[in-house]
Design an enzyme around this catalytic site. Sequence first.
Site, mmCIF file in Angstrom:
data_model
loop_
_atom_site.group_PDB
_atom_site.id
_atom_site.type_symbol
_atom_site.label_atom_id
_atom_site.label_comp_id
_atom_site.label_asym_id
_atom_site.label_seq_id
_atom_site.Cartn_x
_atom_site.Cartn_y
_atom_site.Cartn_z
ATOM 1 C CB SER A 26 -0.934 0.009 1.211
ATOM 2 O OG SER A 26 -0.191 -0.080 2.418
ATOM 3 N N GLY A 59 -1.770 -4.264 1.343
ATOM 4 C CA GLY A 59 -1.842 -5.427 2.217
ATOM 5 C C GLY A 59 -0.982 -6.599 1.819
ATOM 6 C CG ASN A 91 1.680 -5.454 4.626
ATOM 7 O OD1 ASN A 91 1.207 -4.895 5.610
ATOM 8 N ND2 ASN A 91 1.557 -4.956 3.406
ATOM 9 C CG ASP A 209 -1.762 4.394 9.128
ATOM 10 O OD1 ASP A 209 -0.958 5.069 8.444
ATOM 11 O OD2 ASP A 209 -2.408 3.439 8.660
ATOM 12 C CG HIS A 212 -1.155 3.552 4.887
ATOM 13 N ND1 HIS A 212 -1.545 2.893 6.044
ATOM 14 C CD2 HIS A 212 -0.855 2.589 3.978
ATOM 15 C CE1 HIS A 212 -1.506 1.587 5.824
ATOM 16 N NE2 HIS A 212 -1.088 1.382 4.576
#
Length: 250
Positions: A26, A59, A91, A209, A212
């Site tokens: 992402s 993701g 991730n 957050d 991102h």
Amino acid sequence: MKTAALAPLFFLPSALATTVYLAGDSTMAKNGGGSGTNGWGEYLASYLSATVVNDAVAGRSARSYTREGRFENIADVVTAGDYVIVEFGHNDGGSLSTDNGRTDCSGTGAEVCYSVYDGVNETILTFPAYLENAAKLFTAKGAKVILSSQTPNNPWETGTFVNSPTRFVEYAELAAEVAGVEYVDHWSYVDSIYETLGNATVNSYFPIDHTHTSPAGAEVVAEAFLKAVVCTGTSLKSVLTTTSFEGTCL
């Protein structure tokens, strides 16, 4: 006697016939992590005399991107002289005891782990192994591969600048060395410009957050990648439309 007029012929410069494919998560993908964020891959085209195809998917890890056949999909269309930029890490951590389908096997080489994910027995490789395998897929087609270290999370999150690279930064460099392809230390170049920009500015780049980025932040991250390309003489430099980017060479 009338002679037919000949239509003018136009030839594209060779650079414009080049395609740059992006594989990542992402932080690179279109629309980033949602809610108005965006990935840095969406801003590369502004600085390149080449077509950019952003195949990053939110993701994903190196493992899940592999399992879903996404590296294979790129290999099916890439041609000699194209570029493939691969960047994962956000991730790829976690524990296989509660397998989320993204966690890689621990280690830096040929270690393997076994798990049942979504009802299917899966042999899980290490993070470097996934990147090395992807690099081999693309180089076999004549593509130029760049393995990039992941971007940092907000280093100003606590109000004090903290530079704490994850193990996947080192792993990406190791994979590039083993595969014999180019490496860009994206982490360090982003971290450097974030330190220069300061607490307030960098915090404004993370609206939802610590991972991102906003569109403005994503563009800074893209420019940091290209600064690294210029400073290290990475082959992608040949299709840049400018070599002037903020920051210093590391």
